[in-house]
Design a protein around this motif. Structure first.
Motif, PDB file in Angstrom:
ATOM      1  N   VAL A 202      44.998  46.375  27.200  1.00  0.00           N
ATOM      2  CA  VAL A 202      45.275  45.419  28.259  1.00  0.00           C
ATOM      3  C   VAL A 202      44.742  44.053  27.850  1.00  0.00           C
ATOM      4  N   HIS A 203      45.596  43.054  27.925  1.00  0.00           N
ATOM      5  CA  HIS A 203      45.196  41.699  27.559  1.00  0.00           C
ATOM      6  C   HIS A 203      44.307  41.127  28.655  1.00  0.00           C
ATOM      7  N   PRO A 204      43.285  40.341  28.270  1.00  0.00           N
ATOM      8  CA  PRO A 204      42.405  39.755  29.306  1.00  0.00           C
ATOM      9  C   PRO A 204      43.146  38.925  30.341  1.00  0.00           C
ATOM     10  N   LYS A 205      44.255  38.280  29.947  1.00  0.00           N
ATOM     11  CA  LYS A 205      45.009  37.456  30.879  1.00  0.00           C
ATOM     12  C   LYS A 205      45.779  38.295  31.905  1.00  0.00           C
ATOM     13  N   GLU A 206      45.832  39.611  31.695  1.00  0.00           N
ATOM     14  CA  GLU A 206      46.539  40.479  32.636  1.00  0.00           C
ATOM     15  C   GLU A 206      45.645  40.954  33.785  1.00  0.00           C
ATOM     16  N   SER A 207      44.406  40.597  33.761  1.00  0.00           N
ATOM     17  CA  SER A 207      43.489  41.011  34.826  1.00  0.00           C
ATOM     18  C   SER A 207      43.614  40.052  36.003  1.00  0.00           C
ATOM     19  N   PRO A 208      43.884  40.558  37.207  1.00  0.00           N
ATOM     20  CA  PRO A 208      44.005  39.682  38.377  1.00  0.00           C
ATOM     21  C   PRO A 208      42.693  38.995  38.706  1.00  0.00           C
ATOM     22  N   THR A 209      42.793  37.847  39.340  1.00  0.00           N
ATOM     23  CA  THR A 209      41.631  37.131  39.839  1.00  0.00           C
ATOM     24  C   THR A 209      41.640  37.154  41.363  1.00  0.00           C
ATOM     25  N   HIS A 210      40.579  36.620  41.944  1.00  0.00           N
ATOM     26  CA  HIS A 210      40.505  36.582  43.409  1.00  0.00           C
ATOM     27  C   HIS A 210      41.663  35.780  43.990  1.00  0.00           C
ATOM     28  N   SER A 211      41.986  34.639  43.375  1.00  0.00           N
ATOM     29  CA  SER A 211      43.057  33.788  43.891  1.00  0.00           C
ATOM     30  C   SER A 211      44.429  34.452  43.728  1.00  0.00           C
ATOM     31  N   SER A 212      44.668  35.078  42.575  1.00  0.00           N
ATOM     32  CA  SER A 212      45.978  35.711  42.365  1.00  0.00           C
ATOM     33  C   SER A 212      46.159  36.928  43.261  1.00  0.00           C
ATOM     34  N   ASP A 213      45.080  37.680  43.486  1.00  0.00           N
ATOM     35  CA  ASP A 213      45.167  38.814  44.415  1.00  0.00           C
ATOM     36  C   ASP A 213      45.438  38.344  45.837  1.00  0.00           C
ATOM     37  N   LEU A 214      44.890  37.193  46.196  1.00  0.00           N
ATOM     38  CA  LEU A 214      45.132  36.651  47.528  1.00  0.00           C
ATOM     39  C   LEU A 214      46.601  36.276  47.702  1.00  0.00           C
ATOM     40  N   LEU A 215      47.197  35.635  46.691  1.00  0.00           N
ATOM     41  CA  LEU A 215      48.629  35.311  46.741  1.00  0.00           C
ATOM     42  C   LEU A 215      49.465  36.576  46.853  1.00  0.00           C
ATOM     43  N   SER A 216      49.105  37.586  46.075  1.00  0.00           N
ATOM     44  CA  SER A 216      49.850  38.843  46.104  1.00  0.00           C
ATOM     45  C   SER A 216      49.749  39.514  47.466  1.00  0.00           C
ATOM     46  N   LEU A 217      48.575  39.435  48.085  1.00  0.00           N
ATOM     47  CA  LEU A 217      48.404  40.038  49.403  1.00  0.00           C
ATOM     48  C   LEU A 217      49.242  39.305  50.457  1.00  0.00           C
ATOM     49  N   VAL A 218      49.353  37.991  50.338  1.00  0.00           N
ATOM     50  CA  VAL A 218      50.230  37.238  51.242  1.00  0.00           C
ATOM     51  C   VAL A 218      51.672  37.721  51.086  1.00  0.00           C
ATOM     52  N   GLY A 219      52.102  37.942  49.853  1.00  0.00           N
ATOM     53  CA  GLY A 219      53.433  38.497  49.636  1.00  0.00           C
ATOM     54  C   GLY A 219      53.598  39.859  50.267  1.00  0.00           C
ATOM     55  N   THR A 220      52.558  40.688  50.179  1.00  0.00           N
ATOM     56  CA  THR A 220      52.602  42.009  50.810  1.00  0.00           C
ATOM     57  C   THR A 220      52.789  41.898  52.317  1.00  0.00           C
ATOM     58  N   LEU A 221      52.057  40.986  52.937  1.00  0.00           N
ATOM     59  CA  LEU A 221      52.154  40.824  54.390  1.00  0.00           C
ATOM     60  C   LEU A 221      53.552  40.375  54.804  1.00  0.00           C
ATOM     61  N   ILE A 222      54.162  39.482  54.014  1.00  0.00           N
ATOM     62  CA  ILE A 222      55.521  39.029  54.329  1.00  0.00           C
ATOM     63  C   ILE A 222      56.501  40.185  54.189  1.00  0.00           C
ATOM     64  N   LEU A 223      56.371  40.943  53.119  1.00  0.00           N
ATOM     65  CA  LEU A 223      57.252  42.102  52.935  1.00  0.00           C
ATOM     66  C   LEU A 223      57.059  43.117  54.060  1.00  0.00           C
ATOM     67  N   TRP A 224      55.817  43.344  54.448  1.00  0.00           N
ATOM     68  CA  TRP A 224      55.519  44.323  55.489  1.00  0.00           C
ATOM     69  C   TRP A 224      56.176  43.927  56.804  1.00  0.00           C
ATOM     70  N   VAL A 225      56.146  42.651  57.151  1.00  0.00           N
ATOM     71  CA  VAL A 225      56.700  42.189  58.426  1.00  0.00           C
ATOM     72  C   VAL A 225      58.217  42.330  58.460  1.00  0.00           C
ATOM     73  N   PHE A 226      58.884  41.999  57.363  1.00  0.00           N
ATOM     74  CA  PHE A 226      60.339  41.946  57.362  1.00  0.00           C
ATOM     75  C   PHE A 226      61.004  43.221  56.847  1.00  0.00           C
ATOM     76  N   TRP A 227      60.226  44.198  56.408  1.00  0.00           N
ATOM     77  CA  TRP A 227      60.829  45.399  55.811  1.00  0.00           C
ATOM     78  C   TRP A 227      61.760  46.158  56.769  1.00  0.00           C
ATOM     79  N   PRO A 228      61.473  46.267  58.062  1.00  0.00           N
ATOM     80  CA  PRO A 228      62.418  46.970  58.944  1.00  0.00           C
ATOM     81  C   PRO A 228      63.833  46.394  58.904  1.00  0.00           C
ATOM     82  N   SER A 229      63.969  45.086  58.716  1.00  0.00           N
ATOM     83  CA  SER A 229      65.301  44.493  58.612  1.00  0.00           C
ATOM     84  C   SER A 229      66.014  44.981  57.363  1.00  0.00           C
ATOM     85  N   PHE A 230      65.284  45.155  56.270  1.00  0.00           N
ATOM     86  CA  PHE A 230      65.869  45.654  55.026  1.00  0.00           C
ATOM     87  C   PHE A 230      66.421  47.063  55.206  1.00  0.00           C
TER      88      PHE A 230
END
Length: 364
Positions: A202-230
């Motif tokens: 695993v390359h060191p640049k592939e390890s998530p950081t606090h900021s990148s995990d936060l962005l990813s979690l925001v994406g999760t919340l958006i997907l979670w809210v709109f998934w019933p429409s899908f």
């Protein structure tokens, strides 16, 4: 005299993409048109009601794919901007390509293809398979390689969907089998073919950081809210669509809670692992798609959501390292844990639901 330097490889992307866009434009100019306006007032009202009932779901799906999925893929700190950009590019590229293919194959009459909102919606479902599959090679494939994957995957998806739905008669309104399972194993096959020759650390640049995990979690919340429409977008309006929305919400609620429980129990320090929450909370939406419109008890939707979260978290904890170690199979985003394993669980649940349901349960 010194020879001029060869064209840089990076010019290959705009040239190939421009040529493909030109070819698609030519296809649209020659074969595609819109339906003629209806002269009957009753038909106008019917068309308007269909648009007003479908377009809100279509908008929800757009937000899911462009914003939610793009942010979910931004967990790699040095690839976040590229992940968002490539996700947006692949969505538009694959959607146009899918429109051309499905139009010429299924809706070509008297030399023309008539476009409507439903055809655009089904084309976006085809594009979803590409967006899921490239998650296995996120950050390791070039943009040109991603476009080649998209160009190849869309026709294979249509062939797979035809075999599953038309030939086998399998009902799958939420795309559990036709979208999630298919795109997962297609993406893993691409990953193995491109990068599976030798085991790579695993390359060191592939390890998530606090900021990148936060962005990813925001994406999760958006997907979670709109998934019933899908899940409900292609259901029959009325009771079936109502059941699909309710079942999806229940399954995803259970998967969100269970993902936290499973992650905390599996980690030695008892802390919640971000990747478990980011993916496990969505696993219920993947699994419920195959049975969402059926008259299953609410408890069944909750149970399926919980089980899907458990298998997702277990996959991240044990199966992903095992596949990387034994098969040199790299799954960058864990698509096998979010889409493959819950998808297989949902397919099994659909078999059980159909066998256990009374004959008139789907007619209510």
């Amino acid at each position: 005299m010194a020879m001029p330097p060869p064209a840089r490889p990076r010019r290959l992307l705009p040239l190939s993409l421009g040529l493909f866009q030109g070819a698609l434009l030519l296809c649209f100019a020659l074969f595609f048109t819109y339906d003629k306006p209806s002269a009957q007032a009753e038909d106008v009202i019917l068309v308007a009601s269909k648009i007003y009932s479908t377009f809100p779901l279509f908008q929800d799906i757009q937000v899911m794919l462009v914003v939610g999925l793009g942010l979910l893929l931004a967990f790699l700190p040095h690839y976040g901007l590229s992940a968002l950009s490539h996700n947006f590019l692949l969505l538009n590229f694959s959607m146009q390509w899918a429109l051309v293919l499905q139009g010429l194959l299924h809706h070509f009459h008297h030399g023309q293809v008539h476009l409507n909102l439903h055809s655009l919606l089904t084309a976006e479902f085809a594009a979803v398979t590409v967006l899921i599959s490239v998650g296995a090679i996120l950050g390791r494939a070039s943009p040109c390689q991603l476009l080649v994957v998209a160009a190849c995957e869309v026709p294979i998806y249509f062939a797979s969907e035809w075999a599953i739905v038309t030939r086998l008669g399998i009902l799958d309104v939420g795309g559990t089998i036709t979208i999630h399972v298919f795109s997962c194993y297609f993406g893993l096959g691409v990953s193995k073919a491109l990068f599976g020759a030798a085991q790579q650390p695993v390359h060191p640049k592939e390890s998530p950081t606090h900021s990148s995990d936060l962005l990813s979690l925001v994406g999760t919340l958006i997907l979670w809210v709109f998934w019933p429409s899908f899940v409900a977008a292609l259901c029959q309006p009325g009771d079936a669509q109502h059941r699909a929305i309710l079942n999806t919400l229940l399954a995803m609620s259970a998967s969100a809670v269970t993902a936290v429980v499973a992650s905390s129990l599996l980690e030695k320090d008892g802390k919640l692992r971000p990747s478990h929450l980011q993916n496990g909370s969505l696993a219920g939406g993947v699994a419920i798609g195959a049975v969402a419109d059926l008259a299953v008890p609410p408890a069944s939707a909750l149970a399926l959501g919980s089980l899907s979260a458990v298998v997702c978290v277990l996959g991240f904890r044990f199966l992903t390292p095992l596949l990387a170690r034994k098969l040199t199979l790299r799954d960058q985003c864990g698509i096998h844990n979010l889409h493959g394993l819950p998808g297989l669980l949902g397919a099994l649940a659909s078999v059980v639901a159909i066998l256990a349901a009374p004959k008139d349960s789907s007619e209510s």
